[in-house]
Structures are given as structure tokens and as C-alpha cells.
Design a protein around this motif. Structure first.
Motif, PDB file in Angstrom:
ATOM      1  N   ARG A  53      36.526  42.910  48.563  1.00 46.34           N
ATOM      2  CA  ARG A  53      36.137  42.678  47.164  1.00 46.34           C
ATOM      3  C   ARG A  53      37.301  42.844  46.170  1.00 46.34           C
ATOM      4  O   ARG A  53      37.302  43.761  45.351  1.00 46.34           O
ATOM      5  N   PRO A  54      38.292  41.941  46.227  1.00 40.77           N
ATOM      6  CA  PRO A  54      39.415  42.047  45.284  1.00 40.77           C
ATOM      7  C   PRO A  54      38.954  41.812  43.842  1.00 40.77           C
ATOM      8  O   PRO A  54      37.950  41.127  43.606  1.00 40.77           O
ATOM      9  N   GLU A  55      39.667  42.389  42.902  1.00 37.70           N
ATOM     10  CA  GLU A  55      39.300  42.240  41.494  1.00 37.70           C
ATOM     11  C   GLU A  55      39.473  40.794  41.025  1.00 37.70           C
ATOM     12  O   GLU A  55      38.655  40.263  40.296  1.00 37.70           O
ATOM     13  N   TRP A  56      40.563  40.160  41.433  1.00 34.11           N
ATOM     14  CA  TRP A  56      40.862  38.781  41.053  1.00 34.11           C
ATOM     15  C   TRP A  56      40.956  37.936  42.316  1.00 34.11           C
ATOM     16  O   TRP A  56      41.542  38.356  43.307  1.00 34.11           O
ATOM     17  N   LEU A  57      40.398  36.733  42.263  1.00 36.82           N
ATOM     18  CA  LEU A  57      40.524  35.815  43.388  1.00 36.82           C
ATOM     19  C   LEU A  57      40.399  34.384  42.898  1.00 36.82           C
ATOM     20  O   LEU A  57      39.991  34.121  41.773  1.00 36.82           O
ATOM     21  N   CYS A  58      40.794  33.466  43.759  1.00 38.32           N
ATOM     22  CA  CYS A  58      40.590  32.050  43.468  1.00 38.32           C
ATOM     23  C   CYS A  58      39.827  31.454  44.642  1.00 38.32           C
ATOM     24  O   CYS A  58      39.792  32.026  45.730  1.00 38.32           O
ATOM     25  N   TYR A  59      39.201  30.321  44.394  1.00 38.72           N
ATOM     26  CA  TYR A  59      38.409  29.679  45.434  1.00 38.72           C
ATOM     27  C   TYR A  59      38.623  28.175  45.360  1.00 38.72           C
ATOM     28  O   TYR A  59      39.035  27.628  44.335  1.00 38.72           O
ATOM     29  N   ASP A  60      38.318  27.498  46.447  1.00 40.59           N
ATOM     30  CA  ASP A  60      38.507  26.059  46.537  1.00 40.59           C
ATOM     31  C   ASP A  60      37.276  25.294  46.057  1.00 40.59           C
ATOM     32  O   ASP A  60      37.393  24.302  45.361  1.00 40.59           O
ATOM     33  N   SER A  61      36.106  25.760  46.433  1.00 41.95           N
ATOM     34  CA  SER A  61      34.872  25.059  46.086  1.00 41.95           C
ATOM     35  C   SER A  61      33.710  26.042  46.089  1.00 41.95           C
ATOM     36  O   SER A  61      33.848  27.195  46.505  1.00 41.95           O
TER      37      SER A  61
ATOM     38  N   THR B  92      40.822  33.296  48.134  1.00 36.47           N
ATOM     39  CA  THR B  92      42.138  33.918  48.265  1.00 36.47           C
ATOM     40  C   THR B  92      42.291  34.999  47.208  1.00 36.47           C
ATOM     41  O   THR B  92      42.039  34.744  46.029  1.00 36.47           O
ATOM     42  N   PRO B  93      42.689  36.212  47.598  1.00 31.99           N
ATOM     43  CA  PRO B  93      42.914  37.253  46.582  1.00 31.99           C
ATOM     44  C   PRO B  93      44.147  36.929  45.747  1.00 31.99           C
ATOM     45  O   PRO B  93      45.105  36.352  46.239  1.00 31.99           O
ATOM     46  N   ILE B  94      44.088  37.301  44.490  1.00 32.10           N
ATOM     47  CA  ILE B  94      45.179  37.052  43.549  1.00 32.10           C
ATOM     48  C   ILE B  94      45.561  38.377  42.890  1.00 32.10           C
ATOM     49  O   ILE B  94      44.689  39.142  42.484  1.00 32.10           O
ATOM     50  N   ASP B  95      46.829  38.614  42.769  1.00 30.79           N
ATOM     51  CA  ASP B  95      47.328  39.784  42.044  1.00 30.79           C
ATOM     52  C   ASP B  95      47.328  39.414  40.555  1.00 30.79           C
ATOM     53  O   ASP B  95      47.863  38.374  40.173  1.00 30.79           O
TER      54      ASP B  95
ATOM     55  N   LEU C 229      51.846  32.145  36.724  1.00 31.18           N
ATOM     56  CA  LEU C 229      51.336  30.918  37.337  1.00 31.18           C
ATOM     57  C   LEU C 229      50.655  29.997  36.335  1.00 31.18           C
ATOM     58  O   LEU C 229      50.710  28.775  36.470  1.00 31.18           O
ATOM     59  N   CYS C 230      50.007  30.562  35.345  1.00 30.83           N
ATOM     60  CA  CYS C 230      49.229  29.764  34.390  1.00 30.83           C
ATOM     61  C   CYS C 230      49.964  29.481  33.087  1.00 30.83           C
ATOM     62  O   CYS C 230      49.424  28.815  32.206  1.00 30.83           O
ATOM     63  N   HIS C 231      51.183  29.993  32.948  1.00 35.53           N
ATOM     64  CA  HIS C 231      51.945  29.791  31.716  1.00 35.53           C
ATOM     65  C   HIS C 231      52.092  28.298  31.437  1.00 35.53           C
ATOM     66  O   HIS C 231      52.470  27.530  32.300  1.00 35.53           O
TER      67      HIS C 231
ATOM     68  N   GLY D  87      41.736  32.655  30.912  1.00 33.87           N
ATOM     69  CA  GLY D  87      40.435  31.987  30.996  1.00 33.87           C
ATOM     70  C   GLY D  87      39.717  31.907  29.668  1.00 33.87           C
ATOM     71  O   GLY D  87      40.150  32.452  28.652  1.00 33.87           O
ATOM     72  N   SER D  88      38.597  31.199  29.694  1.00 37.00           N
ATOM     73  CA  SER D  88      37.839  31.008  28.457  1.00 37.00           C
ATOM     74  C   SER D  88      37.119  32.286  28.011  1.00 37.00           C
ATOM     75  O   SER D  88      36.657  32.364  26.884  1.00 37.00           O
ATOM     76  N   HIS D  89      37.066  33.285  28.879  1.00 35.76           N
ATOM     77  CA  HIS D  89      36.483  34.578  28.497  1.00 35.76           C
ATOM     78  C   HIS D  89      37.513  35.473  27.804  1.00 35.76           C
ATOM     79  O   HIS D  89      37.149  36.492  27.236  1.00 35.76           O
ATOM     80  N   GLY D  90      38.785  35.110  27.881  1.00 32.64           N
ATOM     81  CA  GLY D  90      39.836  35.893  27.241  1.00 32.64           C
ATOM     82  C   GLY D  90      40.091  37.227  27.919  1.00 32.64           C
ATOM     83  O   GLY D  90      40.353  38.233  27.260  1.00 32.64           O
ATOM     84  N   TRP D  91      40.047  37.250  29.250  1.00 29.48           N
ATOM     85  CA  TRP D  91      40.310  38.489  29.984  1.00 29.48           C
ATOM     86  C   TRP D  91      41.772  38.862  29.865  1.00 29.48           C
ATOM     87  O   TRP D  91      42.661  38.047  30.079  1.00 29.48           O
ATOM     88  N   GLU D  92      42.017  40.114  29.524  1.00 25.83           N
ATOM     89  CA  GLU D  92      43.385  40.596  29.386  1.00 25.83           C
ATOM     90  C   GLU D  92      44.027  40.761  30.767  1.00 25.83           C
ATOM     91  O   GLU D  92      43.432  41.328  31.671  1.00 25.83           O
ATOM     92  N   VAL D  93      45.227  40.207  30.903  1.00 24.99           N
ATOM     93  CA  VAL D  93      45.998  40.337  32.137  1.00 24.99           C
ATOM     94  C   VAL D  93      47.348  40.939  31.783  1.00 24.99           C
ATOM     95  O   VAL D  93      47.718  41.006  30.606  1.00 24.99           O
ATOM     96  N   PRO D  94      48.114  41.396  32.777  1.00 24.22           N
ATOM     97  CA  PRO D  94      49.421  41.976  32.474  1.00 24.22           C
ATOM     98  C   PRO D  94      50.272  41.024  31.630  1.00 24.22           C
ATOM     99  O   PRO D  94      50.167  39.799  31.761  1.00 24.22           O
ATOM    100  N   PRO D  95      51.104  41.573  30.743  1.00 22.86           N
ATOM    101  CA  PRO D  95      51.866  40.742  29.808  1.00 22.86           C
ATOM    102  C   PRO D  95      52.857  39.815  30.497  1.00 22.86           C
ATOM    103  O   PRO D  95      53.312  40.067  31.605  1.00 22.86           O
ATOM    104  N   LEU D  96      53.162  38.747  29.786  1.00 21.98           N
ATOM    105  CA  LEU D  96      54.136  37.756  30.235  1.00 21.98           C
ATOM    106  C   LEU D  96      55.386  37.907  29.373  1.00 21.98           C
ATOM    107  O   LEU D  96      55.294  38.149  28.169  1.00 21.98           O
ATOM    108  N   PHE D  97      56.555  37.765  29.979  1.00 17.23           N
ATOM    109  CA  PHE D  97      57.799  37.747  29.215  1.00 17.23           C
ATOM    110  C   PHE D  97      58.109  36.305  28.829  1.00 17.23           C
ATOM    111  O   PHE D  97      58.121  35.418  29.681  1.00 17.23           O
TER     112      PHE D  97
END
Length: 120
Positions: A27-35, A54-57, A64-66, A100-110
Motif C-alpha cells: 500500500r504505497p502512498e503514491w502510485l501510478c496505474y496503466d488502466s 507501480t509505486p512512485i516516490d 517528472l510532471c514539471h 493534480g487537480s486536487h492540489g496535493w502538496e508534494v516535495p518542492p521543485l527547484f
């Protein structure tokens, strides 16, 4: 059974990891899925099962999303302090970063401080 919420607010139903998946017990906190596969339960209701999970850090998300519409950059942060990138001859600062559209806070980007200052 733990449910996940999709980063896209258009998908409102809870998402689940398949019981047969190797990720089910971790049960990772963040993950991505194909379908998504919708399975019918015994009571006739359906449940949305994520496929190819797939678990995502969370530290990866901003990088990745910048540049995509999945990431919203906010104001510069006081910490961590700005840094100089010699090969780019640029000063970078950390900015508030939401995913995401929910505006979840993630670690800062430089990002380049010059680009942030142009926006203000």
C-alpha cells in the motif's frame, strides 16, 4: 481494503489495488496505474481496480510532471535555500509544488529563480 483517489478530479470513484497484485500488501502512498478494470461484486455493485500498478516516490512527481498541467508551481520557499548551478550559470530556488487537480502538496521543485521573478 484501502482505497486511493485519482489525481484527476474527474474520476470520483475510489480506486483499489487488485488483491492478486504484489503491491496489495505494501500500500504505497503514491502510485501510478496503466488502466482501470471495473469488477462486479457479489452484491451487484462495481469496484474500480487499478491495473499494472507501480509505486512512485513523491520526490519524483515534481520533476517528472514539471511543465505539464498536472503540476502547479507556487511561491518561492525560504527553505531549502537557493542554489547555484554552475554548468547552467543559474540560481535555482525551491517553490511550493502541488500535484493534480486536487492540489496535493508534494516535495518542492527547484526552478530557475530568474523565471520565477519574471512571473511576479
Amino acid at each position: 481494503r484501502s482505497a486511493y483517489i485519482c489525481g484527476n478530479s474527474k474520476l470520483k470513484e475510489p480506486l483499489y489495488i487488485d488483491n492478486n497484485s504484489t503491491m496489495h500488501s505494501s500500500r504505497p502512498e503514491w502510485l501510478c496505474y496503466d488502466s482501470i478494470l471495473r469488477k462486479k461484486k457479489n452484491d451487484g455493485t462495481t469496484v474500480a481496480i487499478m491495473q499494472k500498478v507501480t509505486p512512485i516516490d513523491a520526490d519524483w512527481l515534481a520533476e517528472l510532471c514539471h511543465g505539464s498541467n498536472l503540476l502547479t508551481l507556487g511561491s518561492p520557499l525560504n527553505t531549502p535555500i537557493p542554489r547555484y548551478i554552475k554548468d547552467q550559470d543559474a540560481i535555482q530556488c525551491a517553490v511550493e509544488t502541488k500535484f493534480g487537480s486536487h492540489g496535493w502538496e508534494v516535495p518542492p521543485l527547484f526552478v530557475d529563480m530568474y523565471d520565477i521573478m519574471k512571473k511576479e
